[in-house]
Design a protein around this motif. Structure first.
Motif, short mmCIF file in Angstrom:
data_model
loop_
_atom_site.label_atom_id
_atom_site.label_comp_id
_atom_site.label_asym_id
_atom_site.label_seq_id
_atom_site.Cartn_x
_atom_site.Cartn_y
_atom_site.Cartn_z
N LEU A 80 17.40 -7.68 -0.24
CA LEU A 80 18.37 -8.36 0.36
C LEU A 80 17.36 -9.00 1.08
N LEU A 81 17.30 -10.83 1.81
CA LEU A 81 16.29 -11.13 2.15
C LEU A 81 16.82 -11.39 3.43
N ILE A 82 16.78 -10.81 4.75
CA ILE A 82 17.54 -10.99 6.27
C ILE A 82 16.35 -12.41 7.15
N THR A 83 16.89 -13.07 8.05
CA THR A 83 16.71 -13.60 8.66
C THR A 83 16.93 -13.38 10.16
N ALA A 84 16.32 -13.93 10.75
CA ALA A 84 17.00 -14.68 12.25
C ALA A 84 17.64 -15.95 12.14
N HIS A 85 17.09 -16.96 11.40
CA HIS A 85 16.98 -18.34 10.68
C HIS A 85 17.39 -18.42 9.21
N THR A 86 19.14 -18.74 9.37
CA THR A 86 18.87 -19.02 7.59
C THR A 86 19.25 -19.95 7.23
N PHE A 87 18.19 -21.09 7.75
CA PHE A 87 18.51 -22.42 7.44
C PHE A 87 16.88 -22.71 6.32
N GLU A 88 16.80 -21.47 6.13
CA GLU A 88 15.42 -21.62 4.53
C GLU A 88 15.98 -22.01 3.47
N ARG A 89 16.02 -22.64 2.29
CA ARG A 89 16.90 -22.24 1.00
C ARG A 89 15.58 -21.42 0.20
N VAL A 90 15.60 -20.62 -0.10
CA VAL A 90 14.91 -19.69 -1.47
C VAL A 90 15.68 -19.95 -2.76
N ASP B 103 0.79 -1.44 0.16
CA ASP B 103 0.01 -0.05 -0.17
C ASP B 103 0.82 1.24 0.33
N GLY B 104 1.82 1.43 0.88
CA GLY B 104 3.08 2.19 1.11
C GLY B 104 3.97 2.75 0.01
N SER B 105 4.14 1.54 -0.92
CA SER B 105 5.27 1.84 -2.16
C SER B 105 4.79 2.28 -3.46
N ARG B 106 3.33 2.36 -3.76
CA ARG B 106 2.90 2.60 -4.82
C ARG B 106 3.57 3.88 -5.43
N HIS B 107 4.17 4.75 -4.66
CA HIS B 107 4.52 6.10 -6.00
C HIS B 107 5.75 6.50 -5.10
N ALA B 108 6.47 5.27 -4.44
CA ALA B 108 7.93 5.09 -3.86
C ALA B 108 8.50 4.24 -4.89
N SER B 109 10.15 4.76 -5.16
CA SER B 109 10.93 3.63 -5.91
C SER B 109 12.08 3.79 -4.84
N PHE B 110 11.94 2.61 -5.04
CA PHE B 110 13.03 2.18 -3.65
C PHE B 110 14.40 1.79 -4.82
N GLN B 111 15.23 2.13 -4.13
CA GLN B 111 17.20 1.14 -4.64
C GLN B 111 17.06 -0.34 -3.97
N LEU B 112 16.47 0.16 -2.42
CA LEU B 112 17.20 -1.04 -1.86
C LEU B 112 16.18 -1.19 -0.82
N VAL B 113 15.35 -2.61 -0.61
CA VAL B 113 14.33 -3.53 0.42
C VAL B 113 15.15 -4.68 0.87
N PHE B 114 15.24 -4.05 2.74
CA PHE B 114 15.16 -5.24 3.40
C PHE B 114 14.19 -5.88 3.83
N LEU B 115 14.36 -6.92 3.38
CA LEU B 115 12.61 -8.31 3.27
C LEU B 115 13.27 -9.07 4.31
N ASN C 63 17.60 -9.33 -9.12
CA ASN C 63 17.23 -8.72 -7.91
C ASN C 63 17.38 -8.78 -6.47
N VAL C 64 17.27 -10.08 -6.52
CA VAL C 64 17.59 -10.34 -5.09
C VAL C 64 18.19 -11.39 -4.50
N ALA C 65 18.95 -11.20 -3.46
CA ALA C 65 19.86 -12.14 -2.62
C ALA C 65 19.36 -12.72 -1.08
N GLY C 66 20.00 -13.45 -0.89
CA GLY C 66 20.00 -13.55 0.51
C GLY C 66 19.91 -15.35 0.63
N PRO C 67 19.29 -15.35 1.85
CA PRO C 67 18.89 -15.37 2.97
C PRO C 67 20.29 -14.35 3.70
N PHE C 68 20.54 -13.78 4.37
CA PHE C 68 21.44 -13.12 5.30
C PHE C 68 21.17 -13.34 6.71
#
Length: 130
Positions: A87-97, A48-60, A104-109
């Motif tokens: 960039l995918l961020i997590t407390a648990h890096t066991f998940e494989r994606v 909802d909030g990113s409709r008019h934004a153009s982000f260069q970097l997203v942490f998910l 344009n996606v990297a991780g998880p970190f």
């Protein structure tokens, strides 16, 4: 990608933990002279909030209720930020994606590996085109 036209790096943090969002925001301020950070507690808020934004970097973050995995959130987030390095961020890096459909996606970190400005600078430098 790269810096926004006004010289600021536009960053979105999608994480339901406000403490972790605050830590990452403080670190981003240490790494970049000019950074504009938008934080979202849910994927719906981001959409909802990113409709008019153009982000260069997203942490998910990995787990964002009602979603429990990147496999569930990536198909929603990537189209909303098509030019961003995600960039995918997590407390648990066991998940494989499987990121083969998302160039344009990297991780998880692991979040714990990003707790210093130097660590964050190195990660971003590696994944954010200049």
């Amino acid at each position: 990608m790269g810096q926004a036209s006004n010289g600021e790096l536009s960053v979105a943090i999608i994480d339901d933990d406000p403490v972790e969002t605050e830590i990452l925001s403080i670190l981003m301020d240490e790494v970049f002279e000019a950074v504009e950070i938008s934080s979202f507690g849910t994927v719906s808020e981001f959409l909802d909030g990113s409709r008019h934004a153009s982000f260069q970097l997203v942490f998910l973050d990995r787990r964002l209720p009602p979603y429990s995995s990147f496999d569930e959130t990536l198909p929603l987030v990537v189209p909303a930020a098509p030019q961003a390095a995600i960039l995918l961020i997590t407390a648990h890096t066991f998940e494989r994606v499987d990121l083969s459909a998302y160039p344009n996606v990297a991780g998880p970190f692991a979040k714990l590996d990003l707790m210093t400005p130097d660590d964050l600078r190195a990660l971003i430098g590696k994944h954010l085109p200049h």
